[in-house]
Structures are given as C-alpha cells and as structure tokens.
Design a protein around this motif. Structure first.
Motif, PDB file in Angstrom:
ATOM      1  N   PRO A 169      10.099   9.121  -2.428  1.00 45.27           N
ATOM      2  CA  PRO A 169       9.837   9.754  -3.720  1.00 45.27           C
ATOM      3  C   PRO A 169      10.743   9.162  -4.796  1.00 45.27           C
ATOM      4  N   THR A 170      10.155   8.763  -5.902  1.00 53.20           N
ATOM      5  CA  THR A 170      10.950   8.153  -6.970  1.00 53.20           C
ATOM      6  C   THR A 170      10.263   8.367  -8.311  1.00 53.20           C
ATOM      7  N   ASP A 171      11.076   8.492  -9.352  1.00 51.41           N
ATOM      8  CA  ASP A 171      10.529   8.708 -10.692  1.00 51.41           C
ATOM      9  C   ASP A 171       9.831   7.463 -11.219  1.00 51.41           C
ATOM     10  N   CYS A 172      10.342   6.295 -10.846  1.00 50.76           N
ATOM     11  CA  CYS A 172       9.730   5.064 -11.350  1.00 50.76           C
ATOM     12  C   CYS A 172      10.076   3.900 -10.432  1.00 50.76           C
ATOM     13  N   ASN A 191      -3.122   7.635   2.606  1.00 54.94           N
ATOM     14  CA  ASN A 191      -2.360   8.551   1.754  1.00 54.94           C
ATOM     15  C   ASN A 191      -2.541   9.976   2.262  1.00 54.94           C
ATOM     16  N   GLU A 192      -1.517  10.507   2.936  1.00 55.54           N
ATOM     17  CA  GLU A 192      -1.598  11.848   3.510  1.00 55.54           C
ATOM     18  C   GLU A 192      -1.049  12.934   2.593  1.00 55.54           C
ATOM     19  N   GLY A 193      -0.504  12.559   1.429  1.00 57.11           N
ATOM     20  CA  GLY A 193       0.025  13.637   0.597  1.00 57.11           C
ATOM     21  C   GLY A 193       0.834  13.209  -0.609  1.00 57.11           C
ATOM     22  N   TRP A 194       0.645  11.978  -1.066  1.00 58.08           N
ATOM     23  CA  TRP A 194       1.401  11.499  -2.221  1.00 58.08           C
ATOM     24  C   TRP A 194       0.545  11.501  -3.487  1.00 58.08           C
ATOM     25  N   GLU A 195       1.191  11.734  -4.624  1.00 59.63           N
ATOM     26  CA  GLU A 195       0.596  11.444  -5.927  1.00 59.63           C
ATOM     27  C   GLU A 195       1.310  10.216  -6.469  1.00 59.63           C
ATOM     28  N   ILE A 196       0.560   9.139  -6.659  1.00 59.63           N
ATOM     29  CA  ILE A 196       1.116   7.887  -7.160  1.00 59.63           C
ATOM     30  C   ILE A 196       0.472   7.606  -8.509  1.00 59.63           C
ATOM     31  N   VAL A 197       1.294   7.554  -9.546  1.00 59.79           N
ATOM     32  CA  VAL A 197       0.799   7.403 -10.914  1.00 59.79           C
ATOM     33  C   VAL A 197       1.223   6.043 -11.447  1.00 59.79           C
ATOM     34  N   GLY A 198       0.254   5.285 -11.969  1.00 61.07           N
ATOM     35  CA  GLY A 198       0.532   3.973 -12.525  1.00 61.07           C
ATOM     36  C   GLY A 198       0.750   4.027 -14.028  1.00 61.07           C
ATOM     37  N   ASP A 203       9.196   0.977 -17.203  1.00 63.01           N
ATOM     38  CA  ASP A 203      10.078   2.136 -17.063  1.00 63.01           C
ATOM     39  C   ASP A 203       9.287   3.438 -16.923  1.00 63.01           C
ATOM     40  N   CYS A 204       7.977   3.328 -16.710  1.00 65.42           N
ATOM     41  CA  CYS A 204       7.088   4.476 -16.501  1.00 65.42           C
ATOM     42  C   CYS A 204       7.012   5.400 -17.717  1.00 65.42           C
ATOM     43  N   SER A 205       7.282   4.866 -18.890  1.00 63.70           N
ATOM     44  CA  SER A 205       7.113   5.651 -20.105  1.00 63.70           C
ATOM     45  C   SER A 205       5.658   5.568 -20.565  1.00 63.70           C
ATOM     46  N   GLY A 206       5.273   6.474 -21.447  1.00 61.61           N
ATOM     47  CA  GLY A 206       3.911   6.463 -21.962  1.00 61.61           C
ATOM     48  C   GLY A 206       2.958   7.239 -21.081  1.00 61.61           C
ATOM     49  N   ASP A 207       1.674   7.140 -21.396  1.00 63.05           N
ATOM     50  CA  ASP A 207       0.647   7.882 -20.672  1.00 63.05           C
ATOM     51  C   ASP A 207       0.331   7.238 -19.325  1.00 63.05           C
ATOM     52  N   THR A 225      -5.604  -0.361 -18.860  1.00 60.74           N
ATOM     53  CA  THR A 225      -4.602  -1.329 -19.309  1.00 60.74           C
ATOM     54  C   THR A 225      -3.820  -1.773 -18.081  1.00 60.74           C
ATOM     55  N   GLY A 226      -3.185  -2.919 -18.157  1.00 58.82           N
ATOM     56  CA  GLY A 226      -2.449  -3.424 -17.006  1.00 58.82           C
ATOM     57  C   GLY A 226      -1.337  -2.483 -16.576  1.00 58.82           C
ATOM     58  N   VAL A 227      -1.177  -2.310 -15.269  1.00 55.39           N
ATOM     59  CA  VAL A 227      -0.150  -1.430 -14.709  1.00 55.39           C
ATOM     60  C   VAL A 227       1.017  -2.269 -14.199  1.00 55.39           C
ATOM     61  N   GLN A 228       2.241  -1.806 -14.503  1.00 51.92           N
ATOM     62  CA  GLN A 228       3.437  -2.495 -14.023  1.00 51.92           C
ATOM     63  C   GLN A 228       4.273  -1.662 -13.058  1.00 51.92           C
ATOM     64  N   ALA A 229       4.253  -0.341 -13.212  1.00 52.12           N
ATOM     65  CA  ALA A 229       5.168   0.497 -12.436  1.00 52.12           C
ATOM     66  C   ALA A 229       4.474   1.776 -11.996  1.00 52.12           C
ATOM     67  N   PHE A 230       5.098   2.452 -11.006  1.00 55.73           N
ATOM     68  CA  PHE A 230       4.498   3.647 -10.421  1.00 55.73           C
ATOM     69  C   PHE A 230       5.551   4.740 -10.222  1.00 55.73           C
ATOM     70  N   SER A 231       5.155   5.981 -10.468  1.00 52.81           N
ATOM     71  CA  SER A 231       5.946   7.128 -10.003  1.00 52.81           C
ATOM     72  C   SER A 231       5.339   7.596  -8.689  1.00 52.81           C
ATOM     73  N   ILE A 232       6.193   8.102  -7.786  1.00 52.26           N
ATOM     74  CA  ILE A 232       5.752   8.446  -6.433  1.00 52.26           C
ATOM     75  C   ILE A 232       6.264   9.848  -6.124  1.00 52.26           C
ATOM     76  N   THR A 233       5.343  10.810  -6.018  1.00 56.23           N
ATOM     77  CA  THR A 233       5.711  12.218  -5.900  1.00 56.23           C
ATOM     78  C   THR A 233       5.012  12.857  -4.707  1.00 56.23           C
ATOM     79  N   PRO A 234       5.741  13.542  -3.822  1.00 51.87           N
ATOM     80  CA  PRO A 234       5.088  14.253  -2.713  1.00 51.87           C
ATOM     81  C   PRO A 234       4.347  15.483  -3.214  1.00 51.87           C
ATOM     82  N   LEU A 235       3.155  15.721  -2.669  1.00 53.19           N
ATOM     83  CA  LEU A 235       2.361  16.890  -3.034  1.00 53.19           C
ATOM     84  C   LEU A 235       2.563  18.043  -2.054  1.00 53.19           C
TER      85      LEU A 235
END
Length: 239
Positions: A169-172, A191-198, A203-207, A225-235
């Motif tokens: 799990p990581t913010d960015c 994926n058994e239970g993660w929310e991964i947001v691109g 730095d994972c700023s913006g929408d 738009t092109g994705v560079q980074a991901f936040s990784i959060t357990p659900l």
C-alpha cells in the motif's frame, strides 16, 4: 519480500477509543503473510467477528539487527525468515546487522501498538484510535500480489510494454526509468482486493485518470491522458 517487481519488455516511451493491548488472547487464526499480520477478532458486543490485517513494514524497522517500532520502517528489506511466535503476539525475524552488530534473530512484541478495536486489528503507533473503520465487504486476500500489464501505445492492450507486480500500500508509486514516458493503456491481473488509481503526474497530483478494482480485473482500460504513477490502496479491512 520484494514489494515491487518490474519487468520491462519494450517501451516506446474527536475522542479516542480505549482498548487493552492483548489481541492474541481473544483473536484467532493469527498468521503472517507477505508481512501482513492477519487475524479474526470478536466485536465488542460479542455477536460477531471480523477478519482484518495490519501491514507491518509501515510500522517496524530493522535498526542494526534489532526490530523496532518506526513509521515506514520497511524492516522487510533487511530481514528474512519472519514468523509469528507467542500465539501471534510477537514478530520474530533474522535481520541483518551492521559493522557494530552481528546478523541474528530478533523479536518485537506486536501488542505494544496493535490491538483489537471492535473486531478490527489496528495500530495506535501514531496516536490514539478515534474511529473504527466500516467492515469491508472484501475478504483479506490469499494472494497479495496484483499485476498491472501496461503499454505505452494506445493498442487496446494487444501488445504490452511492461509488467508491474505490486503488493505494497502506498500513496504514490512512480517507476523512475531515467527517461520521460507515459502509459497509454493497461489491465490488471489477479486483483483480490486492491484499488489502483492512475495519475498523469508522477507525484499523483490532479484528477484520477483510471481506476482498477477487482470488479474490472482482466479488462483493458485506455487512459484519456498518459499515466505516470499509481496510488495503491487495500479495499479489505487493512491498517
């Protein structure tokens, strides 16, 4: 345990809640899987029980061969053969020392900062627990790894450029390749239970540009738009 594995094929680039510390005397099925402390604990009213988890590398370090409490300590990077002892109340590992201390077996009493709060295993290392999370509908995974299959070209994932294996799990998370690049599309696997947001920004700023959950596993998402980074959060129930 290695938290991030990357395979590159080709890139075109209020009030506090008080609870006694002592979960091992009331929780069952205690286990340690991929550095997650997992247990099933009774709720306060005694009518049910909840399975939850605590990610220990976010809370423990290896300090010259000795396990100690520290936020984002990442003990896993220099310790091996970790297991639970004393009915699950103690973490035991073989950890690297330094020039001043030898490698060796070290233990840490987990009940110092981890307790059962109304069925949830939670850490109060950063301060008193003031609220209890809602019980998640997602089960604690049997496999914590999730793989992102990515392409730098907009090709509906027909030709992939890289594989990212994530279980931390990581913010960015931004993979620094030393050159500028963006991902154009990708899919998630196992994926058994993660929310991964691109995100478009490293730095994972913006929408958010794209979101992966177990509900769209094995589905190719094309990024607006092109994705560079991901936040990784357990659900699931996780701390």
């Amino acid at each position: 345990m290695k938290l991030f594995k990357f395979t590159l094929l080709a890139i075109g680039l209020g009030g506090s809640l008080v609870h006694s510390q002592g979960y091992s005397s009331e929780c069952t099925d205690m286990s340690l899987i991929d550095s997650w402390l997992i247990g099933t604990c009774p709720t306060d009213d005694g009518t049910g029980e909840i399975t939850s988890s605590v990610y220990l590398p976010n809370k423990i370090e290896n300090s010259e061969g000795t396990l100690k409490w520290k936020i984002d300590g990442s003990y896993w990077s220099s310790c091996d053969d970790c297991e639970l002892v004393d009915s699950g109340s103690t973490l035991q590992c073989y950890c690297d020392g330094t020039y001043a201390s030898e490698d060796g077996t070290t233990t840490l009493n987990l009940e110092t900062y981890i307790a059962n709060y109304d069925g949830h295993l939670l850490s109060n290392l950063t301060g008193a627990i003031t609220s209890i999370p809602t019980n998640s509908s997602y089960a604690v995974p049997t496999n914590f790894d999730v793989e992102l299959e990515l392409s730098s070209e907009n090709n509906t994932c027909s030709v992939l450029g890289a594989y990212l294996t994530l279980n931390d799990p990581t913010d960015c998370y931004y993979l620094n390749l030393g050159v500028e690049y963006t991902w154009a599309c990708g899919t998630s696997v196992d994926n058994e239970g993660w929310e991964i947001v691109g995100f478009a920004a490293e730095d994972c700023s913006g929408d958010a540009v794209a979101t992966y959950t177990p509900s769209n596993v094995n589905t190719c998402l094309t990024f607006s738009t092109g994705v560079q980074a991901f936040s990784i959060t357990p659900l699931w129930n996780a701390d």
